[in-house]
Design an enzyme around this catalytic site. Structure first.
Site, PDB file in Angstrom:
ATOM      1  N   LYS A 186       6.737  33.222  15.435  1.00 56.02           N
ATOM      2  CA  LYS A 186       6.002  32.246  16.302  1.00 56.02           C
ATOM      3  C   LYS A 186       5.851  30.960  15.603  1.00 56.02           C
ATOM      4  O   LYS A 186       5.201  30.926  14.852  1.00 56.02           O
ATOM      5  CB  LYS A 186       4.611  32.846  16.753  1.00 56.02           C
ATOM      6  CG  LYS A 186       4.160  32.175  17.960  1.00 56.02           C
ATOM      7  CD  LYS A 186       4.092  30.796  18.245  1.00 56.02           C
ATOM      8  CE  LYS A 186       2.714  30.170  17.677  1.00 56.02           C
ATOM      9  NZ  LYS A 186       2.511  28.824  17.676  1.00 56.02           N
ATOM     10  N   GLU A 262      -3.448  34.716   5.633  1.00 56.42           N
ATOM     11  CA  GLU A 262      -3.432  33.646   4.708  1.00 56.42           C
ATOM     12  C   GLU A 262      -4.069  32.346   5.259  1.00 56.42           C
ATOM     13  O   GLU A 262      -3.499  31.669   6.250  1.00 56.42           O
ATOM     14  CB  GLU A 262      -1.890  33.391   4.416  1.00 56.42           C
ATOM     15  CG  GLU A 262      -1.167  34.367   3.787  1.00 56.42           C
ATOM     16  CD  GLU A 262      -1.167  34.765   2.241  1.00 56.42           C
ATOM     17  OE1 GLU A 262      -1.979  34.179   1.711  1.00 56.42           O
ATOM     18  OE2 GLU A 262      -0.510  35.639   1.748  1.00 56.42           O
ATOM     19  N   CYS A 296      -2.675  24.001   1.714  1.00 54.90           N
ATOM     20  CA  CYS A 296      -3.600  25.158   1.671  1.00 54.90           C
ATOM     21  C   CYS A 296      -4.469  25.476   0.367  1.00 54.90           C
ATOM     22  O   CYS A 296      -5.600  25.574   0.268  1.00 54.90           O
ATOM     23  CB  CYS A 296      -3.318  26.612   2.349  1.00 54.90           C
ATOM     24  SG  CYS A 296      -1.938  27.207   1.310  1.00 54.90           S
ATOM     25  N   GLU A 404     -12.927  22.819   4.631  1.00 62.39           N
ATOM     26  CA  GLU A 404     -11.603  22.479   4.434  1.00 62.39           C
ATOM     27  C   GLU A 404     -11.337  21.029   5.210  1.00 62.39           C
ATOM     28  O   GLU A 404     -11.205  21.185   6.555  1.00 62.39           O
ATOM     29  CB  GLU A 404     -10.669  23.648   4.777  1.00 62.39           C
ATOM     30  CG  GLU A 404      -9.147  23.206   4.499  1.00 62.39           C
ATOM     31  CD  GLU A 404      -8.135  24.179   4.878  1.00 62.39           C
ATOM     32  OE1 GLU A 404      -8.406  24.837   6.055  1.00 62.39           O
ATOM     33  OE2 GLU A 404      -7.314  24.645   4.167  1.00 62.39           O
TER      34      GLU A 404
HETATM   35  P1  NAD Z   1      -3.805  26.900  12.922  1.00 64.23           P
HETATM   36  O1  NAD Z   1      -4.650  28.120  12.802  1.00 64.23           O
HETATM   37  O2  NAD Z   1      -4.275  25.792  14.166  1.00 64.23           O
HETATM   38  O3  NAD Z   1      -2.424  27.518  13.550  1.00 64.23           O
HETATM   39  C1  NAD Z   1      -1.700  28.448  12.822  1.00 64.23           C
HETATM   40  C2  NAD Z   1      -0.809  29.261  13.711  1.00 64.23           C
HETATM   41  O4  NAD Z   1      -1.413  29.995  14.703  1.00 64.23           O
HETATM   42  C3  NAD Z   1       0.048  28.262  14.779  1.00 64.23           C
HETATM   43  O5  NAD Z   1       1.192  28.846  15.071  1.00 64.23           O
HETATM   44  C4  NAD Z   1      -0.646  28.376  16.106  1.00 64.23           C
HETATM   45  O6  NAD Z   1       0.091  28.022  17.290  1.00 64.23           O
HETATM   46  C5  NAD Z   1      -1.161  29.800  15.879  1.00 64.23           C
HETATM   47  N1  NAD Z   1      -2.504  29.997  16.647  1.00 64.23           N
HETATM   48  C6  NAD Z   1      -3.267  29.339  17.404  1.00 64.23           C
HETATM   49  N2  NAD Z   1      -4.174  29.882  17.941  1.00 64.23           N
HETATM   50  C7  NAD Z   1      -3.892  31.196  18.016  1.00 64.23           C
HETATM   51  C8  NAD Z   1      -4.435  32.345  18.562  1.00 64.23           C
HETATM   52  N3  NAD Z   1      -5.346  32.469  19.374  1.00 64.23           N
HETATM   53  N4  NAD Z   1      -3.607  33.640  18.165  1.00 64.23           N
HETATM   54  C9  NAD Z   1      -2.792  33.639  17.460  1.00 64.23           C
HETATM   55  N5  NAD Z   1      -1.921  32.606  17.106  1.00 64.23           N
HETATM   56  C10 NAD Z   1      -3.016  31.359  17.224  1.00 64.23           C
HETATM   57  O7  NAD Z   1      -3.455  26.209  11.610  1.00 64.23           O
HETATM   58  P2  NAD Z   1      -2.436  25.099  11.376  1.00 64.23           P
HETATM   59  O8  NAD Z   1      -3.377  23.844  11.905  1.00 64.23           O
HETATM   60  O9  NAD Z   1      -1.219  25.034  12.016  1.00 64.23           O
HETATM   61  O10 NAD Z   1      -2.487  24.855   9.928  1.00 64.23           O
HETATM   62  C11 NAD Z   1      -3.315  24.569   9.028  1.00 64.23           C
HETATM   63  C12 NAD Z   1      -4.140  25.692   8.388  1.00 64.23           C
HETATM   64  O11 NAD Z   1      -3.470  26.594   7.834  1.00 64.23           O
HETATM   65  C13 NAD Z   1      -5.134  25.485   7.453  1.00 64.23           C
HETATM   66  O12 NAD Z   1      -6.304  25.821   7.326  1.00 64.23           O
HETATM   67  C14 NAD Z   1      -4.584  25.570   6.125  1.00 64.23           C
HETATM   68  O13 NAD Z   1      -5.324  25.898   4.946  1.00 64.23           O
HETATM   69  C15 NAD Z   1      -3.872  27.090   6.471  1.00 64.23           C
HETATM   70  N6  NAD Z   1      -2.754  27.443   5.611  1.00 64.23           N
HETATM   71  C16 NAD Z   1      -2.776  28.563   4.888  1.00 64.23           C
HETATM   72  C17 NAD Z   1      -1.916  28.811   4.013  1.00 64.23           C
HETATM   73  C18 NAD Z   1      -2.253  29.971   2.983  1.00 64.23           C
HETATM   74  O14 NAD Z   1      -0.988  30.442   2.663  1.00 64.23           O
HETATM   75  N7  NAD Z   1      -3.442  30.449   2.747  1.00 64.23           N
HETATM   76  C19 NAD Z   1      -0.615  28.288   3.984  1.00 64.23           C
HETATM   77  C20 NAD Z   1      -0.567  26.903   4.852  1.00 64.23           C
HETATM   78  C21 NAD Z   1      -1.497  26.455   5.564  1.00 64.23           C
END
Ligand code: NAD
Length: 504
Positions: A186, A262, A296, A404
């Site tokens: 996705k 993650e 992250c 964060e």
């Molecule tokens: P987000 O949680 O808004 O979205 C991440 C993904 O989840 C997107 O593809 C989104 O469409 C999907 N999503 C949203 N709602 C959902 C649901 N109800 N069910 C399933 N999927 C859903 O995060 P973002 O804004 O895209 O990314 C930033 C965040 O990601 C920050 O908190 C960052 O720390 C974290 N991050 C973590 C790592 C790691 O390896 N730990 C790496 C990169 C980013």
């Protein structure tokens, strides 16, 4: 199938298809739903891609299920050959991938080319090498032989964030495929074009249809449909802690699929009195502002020991404010700082800066929006820039220290003793990463075992490696991407008890 024409560095143009990539074909979404993709730097509409919904995810699951028996049985050496080929194709098209990151995610072209693409191809090659080496064990049991096999889960979902879309996809794709799973990726709604390009290369590499399916779409529809699907056996999710909770809830209330999370972080960077200060200032500056802080493992809480506090702050401030001179179009050579991913992320970060001021934190530098020195960005539509921002005079209970921010905002704290800094660094809900700067090996070892974090960086920051596991603890999630340990998360154990019949 229609394609989008994109313009990369130096005016070079290339195309990416706009459809959902299912069974090696680019197709329209069933309800013809689409997603508009914007350039965060210029604010211009780059184009429109198909957006998957529940019915599209279901179609992808059915196609993946058909591909599963063939992929599982394919010899490991064949899986290896295909993963290697994919890595080579990504390396061949590195310019296109770097341009895509600049165009839809606002990431700096040269940084993506040097770091993200290099790491993505390293990871695919690393796991290509594992594809024919995943094995179980054999043991004697009462009156027979026991076999412990590692088997794939089957159809798996990979949910990807926008902040490093290719690299994070490859962290999951490599071990998932090497261990015999088939996948539905996705793509993030804000930056879906890497996935579109990747689909082209999956087909070109010669993967059997249905092994890799790529569906851009919104989280609440496509993402949620993956998390809830009864035939998806594992979800590997990277994103915010808030969304991670929803994924876990959906898994629990559907088929109890295996989940790897993650999630977010709020890393502590600890500068001890014996640190090489120039080195510490370099890495902490990068570790609090790279990719506009949209990383992250950001080391956004910087703890500095009393004795070196003033010297460190001086060096750090020089390095962290220099970047302001190099803001601009992330596609262009010489640009070191691009725009925020979106206007809403820009507004969110600015509201944290306001909260810091309101809570009484003292602004050391930054705290404001920046304007494109070339004046070319359309400031009514573009996401906009934010200066690297640092607060001092902060306490652990402030919002800007606890939450964060996911922007170029850091806090600097003074500390006196090791015990004090361990207590403060661990006083966070998150446990993704921490850095230690010191030349004293005993101190380094004491601190690195006392700090609660999945990643510890010593005298450096944020250097992922294909052969090291990457993951968090506490509210930063569980499970690993990368490293041989990731394979444990992509396989399930089967114990076979083989009774020895007494023949003649
Ligand atoms: P987000 O949680 O808004 O979205 C991440 C993904 O989840 C997107 O593809 C989104 O469409 C999907 N999503 C949203 N709602 C959902 C649901 N109800 N069910 C399933 N999927 C859903 O995060 P973002 O804004 O895209 O990314 C930033 C965040 O990601 C920050 O908190 C960052 O720390 C974290 N991050 C973590 C790592 C790691 O390896 N730990 C790496 C990169 C980013």
């Amino acid at each position: 199938m229609p394609a989008l024409t994109l313009t990369g560095r130096g005016g070079r143009s290339f195309e990416v298809p706009t459809g959902l990539f299912i069974s090696n074909q680019f197709i329209d979404s069933i309800n013809r739903t689409t997603l508009d993709v914007y350039n965060p730097y210029s604010g211009a509409l780059l184009g429109t891609v198909s957006a998957g919904e529940s019915a599209d995810i279901d179609l992808a699951v059915q196609e993946a299920s058909k591909a599963l028996p063939t992929w599982r049985r394919l010899p490991g050496t064949e899986k290896e050959r295909l993963l290697y080929r994919l890595a080579s194709l990504i390396a061949r098209d590195a310019d296109d991938f770097a341009a895509i990151h600049a165009l839809d995610a606002g990431m700096v072209y040269d940084q993506v080319r040097a770091l993200d693409i290099r790491n993505a191809t390293d990871v695919l090659r690393h796991f290509a090498g594992w594809a024919d080496k995943i094995s179980g064990r054999i043991t004697d049991i009462t009156n027979g032989t026991g076999y412990v096999r590692r088997e794939p889960f089957g159809v798996c979902g990979l949910i990807i964030p926008w902040n490093a879309p290719l690299m994070i996809t490859c962290w999951k794709l490599g071990p998932a495929l090497a261990s015999g799973n088939v996948v539905i990726i996705k793509s993030p709604e804000l930056a879906p074009l890497c996935g579109q390009k990747l689909g082209q290369l999956i087909a070109e590499a010669g993967f059997p249809p249905g092994v890799v399916n790529i569906v851009p779409g919104h989280g609440a529809t496509a993402g949620q449909a993956i998390a809830e699907h009864m035939q998806i056996r594992k979800v590997s999710f990277t994103g915010s802690t808030q969304t991670g909770r929803k994924v876990l809830q959906a898994a629990a209330s559907s088929n109890l699929k295996k989940v790897t999370l993650e999630l977010g972080g709020k890393g502590a960077s600890i500068v001890l009195k014996d640190a090489d200060l120039a080195n510490a200032a370099f890495w902490t500056s990068m570790g609090s502002s790279a990719n506009n802080g949209q990383i992250c493992v950001l080391g956004s809480r910087i703890y500095v020991q009393d004795e070196v506090y003033d010297d460190f702050v001086k060096e750090f401030s020089v390095l962290s404010t220099q970047g302001t001179a190099y803001i601009g179009n992330p596609l262009d050579a010489g640009v070191a700082k691009g725009p925020m991913i979106s206007r809403s992320q820009h507004a969110r970060v600015m509201s944290y800066i306001d909260a810091g001021l309101h809570e009484g934190a003292q602004l050391l530098f930054g705290g404001k929006q920046l304007h494109d020195p070339m004046g070319t960005a359309d400031e009514n539509h573009a996401s906009g820039f934010i200066a690297n921002t640092v607060f001092v005079g902060v306490t652990e209970d402030m919002e800007i220290v606890k939450e964060e921010i996911f922007g170029p905002v850091a806090t600097i704290h003074r500390f006196s003793t090791e015990a004090e800094v361990i207590q403060k660094a661990n006083a966070s809900e998150y446990g993704l990463s921490a850095s230690i700067f010191s030349r004293d090996i005993d101190r380094v070892q004491r601190l690195s075992s006392a700090l609660e974090a999945g990643q510890m960086f010593v005298n450096c920051w944020g250097t992922p490696s294909a052969n090291m596991p990457f993951g968090g603890t506490k509210a930063s999630g569980f499970g690993s991407d990368m490293g041989v340990e990731a394979l444990e998360g992509w396989t399930t154990l089967k114990s076979t008890y083989h009774w020895h019949m007494h023949g003649e």
